[in-house]
Motif scaffolding. Structure first.
Motif, PDB file in Angstrom:
ATOM      1  N   TYR A 161       0.840  -1.197   0.000  1.00  0.00           N
ATOM      2  CA  TYR A 161       0.000   0.000   0.000  1.00  0.00           C
ATOM      3  C   TYR A 161       0.874   1.246   0.000  1.00  0.00           C
ATOM      4  O   TYR A 161       1.889   1.311   0.703  1.00  0.00           O
ATOM      5  N   ILE A 162       0.485   2.228  -0.808  1.00  0.00           N
ATOM      6  CA  ILE A 162       1.265   3.457  -0.968  1.00  0.00           C
ATOM      7  C   ILE A 162       0.409   4.651  -0.576  1.00  0.00           C
ATOM      8  O   ILE A 162      -0.693   4.838  -1.094  1.00  0.00           O
ATOM      9  N   SER A 173       2.847  -3.001   4.084  1.00  0.00           N
ATOM     10  CA  SER A 173       2.087  -4.180   3.682  1.00  0.00           C
ATOM     11  C   SER A 173       1.610  -4.992   4.889  1.00  0.00           C
ATOM     12  O   SER A 173       0.831  -5.934   4.728  1.00  0.00           O
ATOM     13  N   THR A 174       2.064  -4.626   6.082  1.00  0.00           N
ATOM     14  CA  THR A 174       1.663  -5.330   7.298  1.00  0.00           C
ATOM     15  C   THR A 174       1.191  -4.332   8.351  1.00  0.00           C
ATOM     16  O   THR A 174       1.454  -3.122   8.255  1.00  0.00           O
ATOM     17  N   SER A 175       0.507  -4.836   9.359  1.00  0.00           N
ATOM     18  CA  SER A 175       0.022  -3.972  10.440  1.00  0.00           C
ATOM     19  C   SER A 175       1.194  -3.340  11.187  1.00  0.00           C
ATOM     20  O   SER A 175       1.129  -2.177  11.603  1.00  0.00           O
ATOM     21  N   ASP A 199      -7.764  -7.292   7.857  1.00  0.00           N
ATOM     22  CA  ASP A 199      -6.917  -8.218   7.099  1.00  0.00           C
ATOM     23  C   ASP A 199      -6.118  -7.401   6.090  1.00  0.00           C
ATOM     24  O   ASP A 199      -6.697  -6.775   5.197  1.00  0.00           O
ATOM     25  N   PHE A 200      -4.810  -7.393   6.215  1.00  0.00           N
ATOM     26  CA  PHE A 200      -3.979  -6.559   5.349  1.00  0.00           C
ATOM     27  C   PHE A 200      -3.839  -7.127   3.934  1.00  0.00           C
ATOM     28  O   PHE A 200      -3.143  -6.557   3.105  1.00  0.00           O
ATOM     29  N   ILE A 203      -7.926  -5.198   0.454  1.00  0.00           N
ATOM     30  CA  ILE A 203      -7.685  -3.791   0.146  1.00  0.00           C
ATOM     31  C   ILE A 203      -8.689  -2.854   0.802  1.00  0.00           C
ATOM     32  O   ILE A 203      -8.313  -1.850   1.408  1.00  0.00           O
ATOM     33  N   MET A 204      -9.985  -3.156   0.699  1.00  0.00           N
ATOM     34  CA  MET A 204     -11.001  -2.240   1.214  1.00  0.00           C
ATOM     35  C   MET A 204     -10.937  -2.117   2.737  1.00  0.00           C
ATOM     36  O   MET A 204     -11.224  -1.050   3.285  1.00  0.00           O
ATOM     37  N   GLN A 205     -10.545  -3.169   3.420  1.00  0.00           N
ATOM     38  CA  GLN A 205     -10.400  -3.085   4.875  1.00  0.00           C
ATOM     39  C   GLN A 205      -9.232  -2.176   5.245  1.00  0.00           C
ATOM     40  O   GLN A 205      -9.316  -1.382   6.187  1.00  0.00           O
ATOM     41  N   VAL A 206      -8.154  -2.290   4.507  1.00  0.00           N
ATOM     42  CA  VAL A 206      -6.986  -1.443   4.767  1.00  0.00           C
ATOM     43  C   VAL A 206      -7.308   0.010   4.417  1.00  0.00           C
ATOM     44  O   VAL A 206      -6.886   0.939   5.114  1.00  0.00           O
TER      45      VAL A 206
END
Length: 218
Positions: A161-162, A173-175, A199-200, A203-206
């Motif tokens: 994720y950017i 990419s991790t918590s 959950d990483f 996508i939508m949860q992150v």
């Protein structure tokens, strides 16, 4: 005799299934899709395309040239690529999707390539086409490029994720990596992650977590 025949037929089906599985792993999308390509100088066109994770390139089907698979020309000059409602940036390291523009949130799909010879019994050979067999690829500008038999396959795709934090681009990419970026609110964010079972790999949860964090920081 019948048992031997059944075993042969079964092995054929397994072989076909494995090749199909490899083919799906090689290309980002399951099928070639109508793709709008926008260049920075104003050029644009629509053509059936996909992303070759092994070659690290968007490729398209040239209907005017025997359905040959070809590379987009001058990929560094491409502004964006639109497939359905999804928008991507061209990258030789893997496709990058713009999920949200404000605040900016992108996902880089990072392929992890493994050597077929060291796959530990993965049991397949490389298949170079999603549409038909071909022995070479031609660039959009006309230069022929050899397509060597691949020695690698896509084992998995990592989601990176950017985001923009201040004037800098940050990735996670991790918590653990995410919490490090927002260390001042670490405890509260950890509670949110645990409570909502973030959950990483989703996508939508992150994205929801990121938007919650940005609102909290305002």
């Amino acid at each position: 005799m019948k048992t031997s025949i059944y075993l042969i037929i079964a092995s054929i089906y397994i072989s076909i299934g494995l090749k199909a599985q490899e083919q799906q792993k090689r290309f980002f999308f399951k099928n070639f899709q109508n793709t709008y390509v926008y260049y920075k100088d104003g050029r644009n066109f629509c053509i059936p395309a996909n992303y070759d994770l092994i070659k690290g390139s968007f490729i398209f089907i040239d209907k005017q040239d025997r359905d040959m698979l070809k590379l987009f020309d001058e990929q560094d000059k491409i502004s964006k690529i639109k497939i359905g409602e999804r928008i991507f940036l061209s990258s030789r390291f893997g496709p990058t999707e713009i999920v949200q523009t404000e605040p900016e949130f992108k996902v880089y799909y990072k392929p992890r390539l493994l050597d077929i010879g060291k796959s530990g019994g993965y049991g397949i050979t490389s298949n170079t086409s999603a549409t038909r067999s071909y022995s070479h690829m031609t660039s959009y500008g006309g230069n022929i490029k050899s397509l060597d038999k691949e020695t690698k396959y896509v084992h998995e795709i990592e989601k990176v994720y950017i985001i923009q934090k201040g004037n800098k681009e940050k990735r996670f990419s991790t918590s653990k990596q995410f919490l490090k970026l927002y260390s001042k609110n670490k405890n509260e964010l950890q509670e949110y992650i645990t409570k909502n079972q973030i959950d990483f790999n989703t996508i939508m949860q992150v994205l929801e977590l990121y938007n919650y964090t940005e609102k909290m920081a305002q």
